[in-house]
Write a protein that holds these residues in place. Structure first.
Motif, short mmCIF file in Angstrom:
data_model
loop_
_atom_site.label_atom_id
_atom_site.label_comp_id
_atom_site.label_asym_id
_atom_site.label_seq_id
_atom_site.Cartn_x
_atom_site.Cartn_y
_atom_site.Cartn_z
N GLU A 51 3.39 -10.01 6.45
CA GLU A 51 2.42 -9.56 5.46
C GLU A 51 2.79 -8.19 4.92
O GLU A 51 3.04 -7.26 5.67
N THR A 52 2.81 -8.10 3.60
CA THR A 52 2.95 -6.82 2.93
C THR A 52 1.52 -6.36 2.64
O THR A 52 0.73 -7.13 2.10
N THR A 53 1.20 -5.12 3.01
CA THR A 53 -0.16 -4.62 2.87
C THR A 53 -0.17 -3.31 2.09
O THR A 53 0.88 -2.74 1.81
N VAL A 54 -1.36 -2.87 1.77
CA VAL A 54 -1.57 -1.58 1.11
C VAL A 54 -2.56 -0.80 1.95
O VAL A 54 -3.59 -1.35 2.37
N VAL A 55 -2.26 0.46 2.21
CA VAL A 55 -3.18 1.33 2.94
C VAL A 55 -3.45 2.56 2.10
O VAL A 55 -2.63 2.96 1.28
N ARG A 56 -4.59 3.16 2.35
CA ARG A 56 -4.92 4.43 1.71
C ARG A 56 -4.29 5.55 2.49
O ARG A 56 -4.31 5.56 3.72
N ALA A 57 -3.76 6.51 1.80
CA ALA A 57 -3.14 7.68 2.43
C ALA A 57 -3.71 8.93 1.79
O ALA A 57 -2.98 9.80 1.34
N GLY A 58 -5.03 8.99 1.71
CA GLY A 58 -5.70 10.10 1.05
C GLY A 58 -6.58 9.57 -0.05
O GLY A 58 -6.58 8.38 -0.35
N PRO A 59 -7.33 10.46 -0.67
CA PRO A 59 -8.29 10.00 -1.67
C PRO A 59 -7.67 9.37 -2.91
O PRO A 59 -8.25 8.50 -3.53
N ARG A 60 -6.46 9.79 -3.28
CA ARG A 60 -5.86 9.27 -4.52
C ARG A 60 -4.42 8.82 -4.29
O ARG A 60 -3.57 8.92 -5.16
N ARG A 61 -4.15 8.32 -3.09
CA ARG A 61 -2.80 7.84 -2.79
C ARG A 61 -2.88 6.53 -2.02
O ARG A 61 -3.67 6.40 -1.10
N VAL A 62 -2.07 5.55 -2.44
CA VAL A 62 -1.95 4.29 -1.72
C VAL A 62 -0.49 4.11 -1.32
O VAL A 62 0.42 4.60 -1.99
N VAL A 63 -0.30 3.41 -0.20
CA VAL A 63 1.04 3.17 0.30
C VAL A 63 1.23 1.68 0.50
O VAL A 63 0.42 1.01 1.15
N LEU A 64 2.29 1.16 -0.10
CA LEU A 64 2.68 -0.24 0.06
C LEU A 64 3.49 -0.33 1.34
O LEU A 64 4.53 0.33 1.48
#
Length: 170
Positions: A51-64
């Motif tokens: 699974e490829t996922t997306v996580v939040r890394a701060g209020p205005r940053r997402v990480v694939l």
């Protein structure tokens, strides 16, 4: 595409052929893939999915986050972007600030290129560097060859899909 000299033979454990296509002598090729598949089934189990996922890394940053999925297609990446856009729009706070996109390939360790491959494999587009994040097996979106950095290309495609989904991407 492989021409008229392709022979496929499948044999039972006792060596008796159970399937044959083509004529001539059949030389085993890429049999290590069979051992790899058996080891993966034994270790991961038949129901395992990558699974490829997306996580939040701060209020205005997402990480694939690359999950090692070699079959992630552009349509799957677009679906993930749409889900991410919906999640971002559901959060409280300012929505006009741009979102930055990063990527994580830490699932796989070791070299991206096998030391046993001919040195021309990557430059000639025979294979892509092996990373835990790639789209369409590292094929170039333009339809020819392979990309030099599959993870960066996947992140750029994800960012573009986020933008199409209405997210202001930095």
């Amino acid at each position: 595409d492989l021409g008229p000299h392709v022979v496929a033979v499948v044999a039972a454990l006792d060596g008796t052929p159970v399937f044959r296509d083509g004529t001539g002598t059949a030389t085993p090729a890429s049999t290590l893939k069979l051992l790899t598949a058996a080891a993966a089934l034994e270790t991961l189990g038949p129901d395992h999915t990558f699974e490829t996922t997306v996580v939040r890394a701060g209020p205005r940053r997402v990480v694939l986050v690359g999950g090692g999925d070699p079959l992630l297609e552009p349509s799957g990446l677009r679906k993930l972007a749409a889900l991410t856009a919906a999640g971002l729009s559901a959060t409280k706070g300012p929505t006009k600030r741009p979102v930055s996109v990063g990527y994580d390939t830490s699932l796989f360790t070791g070299p991206d290129v096998s030391p046993h491959w001919p040195p021309t494999y990557v430059p000639e587009g025979v294979v892509s560097p092996i990373q835990s994040l790639w789209v369409d097996e590292g094929r170039d979106p333009d339809g020819y060859g392979r990309v030099a950095d599959p993870a960066a290309t996947a992140a750029a495609a994800f960012a573009a899909a986020l933008a199409k989904a209405g997210v202001d991407v930095a």
